[in-house]
Write an enzyme that holds these catalytic residues in place. Sequence first.
Site, PDB file in Angstrom:
ATOM      1  N   ARG A  76      -7.729   9.799   3.176  1.00  0.00           N
ATOM      2  CA  ARG A  76      -7.600   9.335   4.554  1.00  0.00           C
ATOM      3  C   ARG A  76      -7.452  10.534   5.489  1.00  0.00           C
ATOM      4  O   ARG A  76      -6.626  11.405   5.264  1.00  0.00           O
ATOM      5  CB  ARG A  76      -6.391   8.405   4.715  1.00  0.00           C
ATOM      6  N   SER A 169      -6.820   1.308   5.480  1.00  0.00           N
ATOM      7  CA  SER A 169      -5.824   0.248   5.344  1.00  0.00           C
ATOM      8  C   SER A 169      -5.268  -0.190   6.700  1.00  0.00           C
ATOM      9  O   SER A 169      -6.013  -0.605   7.576  1.00  0.00           O
ATOM     10  CB  SER A 169      -4.718   0.682   4.391  1.00  0.00           C
ATOM     11  N   HIS A 170      -3.970  -0.064   6.883  1.00  0.00           N
ATOM     12  CA  HIS A 170      -3.299  -0.550   8.083  1.00  0.00           C
ATOM     13  C   HIS A 170      -3.269   0.491   9.195  1.00  0.00           C
ATOM     14  O   HIS A 170      -2.680   0.245  10.244  1.00  0.00           O
ATOM     15  CB  HIS A 170      -1.868  -0.951   7.732  1.00  0.00           C
ATOM     16  N   ASP A 334      -3.588  -7.291   7.351  1.00  0.00           N
ATOM     17  CA  ASP A 334      -3.794  -5.960   7.917  1.00  0.00           C
ATOM     18  C   ASP A 334      -5.266  -5.582   8.017  1.00  0.00           C
ATOM     19  O   ASP A 334      -6.146  -6.419   7.856  1.00  0.00           O
ATOM     20  CB  ASP A 334      -3.032  -4.924   7.088  1.00  0.00           C
ATOM     21  N   ASP A 336      -7.520  -3.932   6.135  1.00  0.00           N
ATOM     22  CA  ASP A 336      -8.473  -4.197   5.056  1.00  0.00           C
ATOM     23  C   ASP A 336      -8.147  -5.458   4.263  1.00  0.00           C
ATOM     24  O   ASP A 336      -8.775  -5.725   3.244  1.00  0.00           O
ATOM     25  CB  ASP A 336      -8.575  -2.997   4.120  1.00  0.00           C
ATOM     26  N   ASP A 338      -5.351  -6.464   2.553  1.00  0.00           N
ATOM     27  CA  ASP A 338      -4.563  -6.490   1.328  1.00  0.00           C
ATOM     28  C   ASP A 338      -3.055  -6.649   1.586  1.00  0.00           C
ATOM     29  O   ASP A 338      -2.285  -6.792   0.641  1.00  0.00           O
ATOM     30  CB  ASP A 338      -4.834  -5.266   0.454  1.00  0.00           C
ATOM     31  N   ARG A 339      -2.624  -6.633   2.839  1.00  0.00           N
ATOM     32  CA  ARG A 339      -1.208  -6.820   3.148  1.00  0.00           C
ATOM     33  C   ARG A 339      -1.006  -8.129   3.890  1.00  0.00           C
ATOM     34  O   ARG A 339      -1.949  -8.720   4.408  1.00  0.00           O
ATOM     35  CB  ARG A 339      -0.679  -5.659   3.988  1.00  0.00           C
ATOM     36  N   THR A 402       5.016   3.626  -6.244  1.00  0.00           N
ATOM     37  CA  THR A 402       4.105   3.094  -5.235  1.00  0.00           C
ATOM     38  C   THR A 402       2.664   3.393  -5.639  1.00  0.00           C
ATOM     39  O   THR A 402       2.341   4.504  -6.032  1.00  0.00           O
ATOM     40  CB  THR A 402       4.415   3.715  -3.866  1.00  0.00           C
ATOM     41  N   GLU A 421       4.969  -5.006  -3.309  1.00  0.00           N
ATOM     42  CA  GLU A 421       5.500  -3.759  -2.776  1.00  0.00           C
ATOM     43  C   GLU A 421       6.262  -4.033  -1.489  1.00  0.00           C
ATOM     44  O   GLU A 421       5.975  -5.006  -0.776  1.00  0.00           O
ATOM     45  CB  GLU A 421       4.358  -2.778  -2.467  1.00  0.00           C
ATOM     46  N   SER A 423       5.865  -2.547   1.151  1.00  0.00           N
ATOM     47  CA  SER A 423       4.958  -2.281   2.268  1.00  0.00           C
ATOM     48  C   SER A 423       4.083  -3.491   2.595  1.00  0.00           C
ATOM     49  O   SER A 423       2.941  -3.352   2.996  1.00  0.00           O
ATOM     50  CB  SER A 423       4.088  -1.068   1.950  1.00  0.00           C
ATOM     51  N   LYS A 434      -3.674  -5.730  -4.178  1.00  0.00           N
ATOM     52  CA  LYS A 434      -2.847  -6.666  -3.426  1.00  0.00           C
ATOM     53  C   LYS A 434      -3.765  -7.495  -2.540  1.00  0.00           C
ATOM     54  O   LYS A 434      -4.892  -7.092  -2.245  1.00  0.00           O
ATOM     55  CB  LYS A 434      -1.790  -5.926  -2.621  1.00  0.00           C
TER      56      LYS A 434
END
Length: 541
Positions: A76, A169-170, A334, A336, A338-339, A402, A421, A423, A434
């Site tokens: 990233r 991600s987020h 989020d 992508d 996954d959260r 993690t 997790e 997060s 996730k």
Amino acid sequence: MASAALRLNSLLQSPPQHLISSRSSLLARDHLLISRRAPFPRLVVRASSSASPTLKIESIPTKPYEGQKTGTSGLRKKVKVFQQENYLANWIQSLFNSLPPEDYKGGLLVLGGDGRFFNKEAAQIIIKIAAGNGVGKILVGRDGILSTPAVSAVIRKRKANGGFIMSASHNPGGPDYDWGIKFNYSSGQPAPESITDQIYGNTLSISEIKMADIPDVDLSSLGVKDFGSFSVEVVDPVSDYLELMETVFDFDLIKDLLSRPDFRFIFDAMHAVTGAYAKPIFVDQLGAIPSCIINGVPLEDFGHGHPDPNLTYAKELVEIMYGSNAPDLGAASDGDGDRNMILGKRFFITPSDSVAMIAANAQAAIPYFRSGTKGLARSMPTSGALDRVASELQLPFFEVPTGWKFFGNLMDAGKLSICGEESFGTGSDHIREKDGIWAVLAWLSIIATKNKGRKVGEKLVSVEEVAMEHWSTFGRNFFSRYDYEECESSKANQMIEYLCDLISRSKLGGSYGRYMLKFADDFVYTDPVHGSIAIKQGLPF
């Protein structure tokens, strides 16, 4: 006949590259199937009279860039970093240089992302380098869209060799913000450190990029485009994932809940990738009203927002759920997909409690777990709420660092069913990532099960009551998470060094204000499946 047999045997032993394609080539009129062991899909040797043209592969000279070390969720950086000449191409080529040829030559890969800025340009680069390195076929989500859990689902369903996920991600998106890339293996889980370390090593010495001389692919239209021995198939980003969700959950049960006039549901897609999934799943399949979806159009900059589903960044949803006319269940996902975040009327479910409550109700509420769960696991920073459930239900329990790959190893070994997790990531062994939509469907299933048989007008069991019942049964662990963003690395490392020194000097039973120290260490994890050891994974007190 003998000479023909010898020629056929020669083809089977070492088929020319232009005769190899992925399983989609079953559309060819004449073919021979060659059975290969995983991670390869089955290969097809075309025996038609018209041979495909050979791909033209260019060797592009390049120089290494510093700082391309892959973290727990890929590489990233800011968009402008990836836009440097060959920056992304170097990493992609280094990946292929790190994999055994049998893991991709002539094989099938998946490509998708969260729709953020730079994804469209990146997809074309990845496609051309994949072709240049001998990949047989790439499946791409339409417009480059595939949520992270959907990529894992597609890899597993299509028996692909692996897949690329274009996402940070987020993290915020747009020209001045973040972009990311990671690679998932044939099981659908993120590549292990043994591979990511090799990728980093290769980025330090890379000198050439192998790229196919093919035009950009139109990713807006479904269908297959052939380029000699290589093909690209643009697929619907939702269909495979939706098909999987229908096998995990009782959609009729959820549909009954969402159709009740006395139950209201709201989902905030945060202008991120789950906007592409929310309407097909919640509205079209489960019968929710279209207005239950807010911020449902995926945008390259996430609508100038920060697509992190927590109490800070999902402010619009939080205000609705804490308002005077709040819906019964609110949820968000989020960048992508996954959260997740789960809210009841003026009531927040922490991610640590959410995974524990899903695990406690899974067997009764979710058909996928009717025969029981294999085990439970959480990341080290997550509260001990899940530990209590595992103990009460007498299930195997694991505490891991993690990184979802640690859960994936346990799942592949048949030791783990549900995990989470701190997060805001929750999931199960239906895939190897996730899964935000999965968590929302799990909560809808729990609420639907608790209210099954209740007539309209009768008081419904609420999200808050599910939590209260859980705490009265298992006890309660308190949890808070604090995020410190845009910090200087050197000062953050100084803080960690200070804490490590404090641990080395601490004694059990020592007093800290009104608290007494029971335990403190530098978390080390030994993988019970592979025996690998991960050090410096956090500082629990």
